[in-house]
Scaffold this motif. Structure first.
Motif, PDB file in Angstrom:
ATOM      1  N   ASN A 166       0.822  -1.201   0.000  1.00 52.26           N
ATOM      2  CA  ASN A 166       0.000   0.000   0.000  1.00 52.26           C
ATOM      3  C   ASN A 166       0.858   1.253   0.000  1.00 52.26           C
ATOM      4  O   ASN A 166       1.944   1.287   0.569  1.00 52.26           O
ATOM      5  N   LYS A 167       0.333   2.285  -0.609  1.00 52.80           N
ATOM      6  CA  LYS A 167       0.995   3.592  -0.581  1.00 52.80           C
ATOM      7  C   LYS A 167      -0.076   4.674  -0.636  1.00 52.80           C
ATOM      8  O   LYS A 167      -0.962   4.636  -1.491  1.00 52.80           O
ATOM      9  N   LYS A 168       0.015   5.621   0.276  1.00 50.76           N
ATOM     10  CA  LYS A 168      -0.885   6.771   0.244  1.00 50.76           C
ATOM     11  C   LYS A 168      -0.165   7.916  -0.444  1.00 50.76           C
ATOM     12  O   LYS A 168       0.927   8.309  -0.051  1.00 50.76           O
ATOM     13  N   TYR A 169      -0.793   8.451  -1.495  1.00 54.45           N
ATOM     14  CA  TYR A 169      -0.155   9.523  -2.237  1.00 54.45           C
ATOM     15  C   TYR A 169      -0.262  10.872  -1.535  1.00 54.45           C
ATOM     16  O   TYR A 169       0.371  11.844  -1.941  1.00 54.45           O
ATOM     17  N   ASN A 170      -1.055  10.938  -0.474  1.00 56.48           N
ATOM     18  CA  ASN A 170      -1.338  12.217   0.173  1.00 56.48           C
ATOM     19  C   ASN A 170      -1.777  13.233  -0.885  1.00 56.48           C
ATOM     20  O   ASN A 170      -1.264  14.358  -0.977  1.00 56.48           O
ATOM     21  N   ALA A 171      -2.724  12.780  -1.695  1.00 58.50           N
ATOM     22  CA  ALA A 171      -3.240  13.595  -2.787  1.00 58.50           C
ATOM     23  C   ALA A 171      -4.709  13.265  -2.991  1.00 58.50           C
ATOM     24  O   ALA A 171      -5.176  12.189  -2.600  1.00 58.50           O
ATOM     25  N   VAL A 172      -5.418  14.201  -3.584  1.00 63.08           N
ATOM     26  CA  VAL A 172      -6.823  13.974  -3.917  1.00 63.08           C
ATOM     27  C   VAL A 172      -7.034  14.303  -5.385  1.00 63.08           C
ATOM     28  O   VAL A 172      -6.291  15.098  -5.976  1.00 63.08           O
TER      29      VAL A 172
END
Length: 378
Positions: A166-172
């Motif tokens: 898993n990786k969260k891009y810290n983006a929307v």
């Protein structure tokens, strides 16, 4: 031989897979809570590569209606990070002006596909309110040759396929559809802005879908995402300079990267977004899934033609054929996102020079286009 498969899911992945397997004369139980809903996602669109479009058309999954798809004949990629004006980095087009990909409206696709499968006598739709009650039943593995789970939040996914990269891009991502004056509108454009990439994806002569992925790494970016600022940025970059754009509602969703470490458990297969979820930068998420559908369909069809049972061996073969390729493809999209998210003046200057050279090399551009169209050739 009477084969029976259970497919679980509410989206187009489950419906496409259902249609393909019904065409193989396999009985399907479709666990779908929302198939009877009249509304789905009014502003949602997606891109399908030319190769995948031909497959869906051949399988009568795509409608022949004119408004069901829109041809994209050219792609322009611009950089707006280092200058006040847009600098062209890359442009892609096929010979003889053939489409590079097609834009599809989610609602049109969903409801057309639903109408194609609903009356098939081999299909049984289980509209179960509490889906987990069915999934927790230990007899499920005995009731079906295969269970294919396209739902990323149910009991099966949480208990059997929880091991993921898993990786969260810290983006929307913000999505909307703009209405504008009519013009040919067959060129897709991607702008790399300081806040993140914005894509203009035509869906008709007077309608264009917009996706803006905004990086939230600093507080300044978080304060730059009001509806007014989004609309102003769209007006600034859209090829038709006009203040008379009409906007649909602006939708928002978080961006994450996820690759499943396990593809199957006994006779249960994870599928679609439960296997791989990638950044929308290159519009490749649904295309990865369609390629998986083609491979799974080919394996099952071969078993049927040989008179062999549809069982766990299908899932073993599917995993062997797709897992490493899906991982490499997903990581390549992740690398692309990481590369274009770098924002400093020296790197931007170097990057522009690099892409100017790439843009003059037709062989390299052909490789990129073929990769986006067909993925890794298996």
């Amino acid at each position: 031989m009477s084969e029976k498969i259970c497919i679980i899911g509410d989206g187009i992945t489950a419906l496409m897979l259902t249609k393909v397997l019904l065409d193989l004369n396999i009985k399907i139980d479709l666990v779908n809570q929302n198939i009877f809903n009249k509304k789905k996602f009014s502003t949602r669109t997606f891109a399908i590569s030319n190769n995948n479009f031909m497959f869906l058309k051949k399988k009568s999954i795509l409608s022949e209606k004119i408004d069901s798809s829109w041809k994209i004949n050219k792609i322009n990629v611009f950089n707006t990070k280092s200058k006040n004006i847009s600098s062209l980095l890359l442009d892609f087009k096929n010979k003889e002006n053939n489409p590079i990909f097609y834009m599809i409206r989610y609602n049109n696709f969903f409801f057309n596909l639903k109408s194609k499968i609903k009356k098939n006598p081999l299909l049984k739709i289980l509209n179960i309110k509490n889906e987990n009650n069915l999934l927790k039943n230990q007899k499920i593995k005995n009731n079906y040759n295969l269970v294919i789970n396209c739902n990323g939040s149910n009991f099966i996914n949480k208990n059997f396929f929880f091991r993921k990269i898993n990786k969260k891009y810290n983006a929307v991502a913000f999505t909307t559809i703009i209405k504008h004056k009519k013009f040919s509108n067959n060129i897709a454009s991607q702008y790399f802005t300081k806040l993140g990439p914005m894509a203009f994806l035509p869906i008709a002569k007077n309608y264009t879908s917009v996706v803006w992925s905004v990086n939230l790494d600093n507080q300044k970016n978080k304060n730059c995402i009001s509806d007014a600022i989004i609309k102003n940025k769209i007006r600034e970059l859209f090829s038709l300079k006009s203040n008379n754009l009409i906007f649909s509602s602006i939708n928002k969703f978080d961006l994450n990267f996820s690759i499943s470490k396990e593809y199957y458990k006994k006779n249960i297969l994870a599928f679609g977004d439960t296997l791989h979820k990638i950044h929308p930068l290159a519009g490749q998420g649904i295309n990865m899934t369609i390629r998986d559908i083609k491979i799974l369909k080919s394996i099952i069809e071969k078993k049927i033609n040989l008179g062999l049972e549809i069982n766990e061996n299908v899932l073993v073969e599917f995993t062997n054929k797709t897992k490493s390729y899906n991982f490499l493809f997903a990581k390549s999209i992740d690398f692309t996102e990481k590369y274009f998210s770098i924002n400093n003046s020296a790197f931007n200057i170097y990057s522009e020079k690099l892409f100017n050279k790439i843009n003059k090399n037709q062989l390299v551009k052909f490789f990129f286009m073929n990769f986006a169209d067909k993925g890794f050739i298996i």
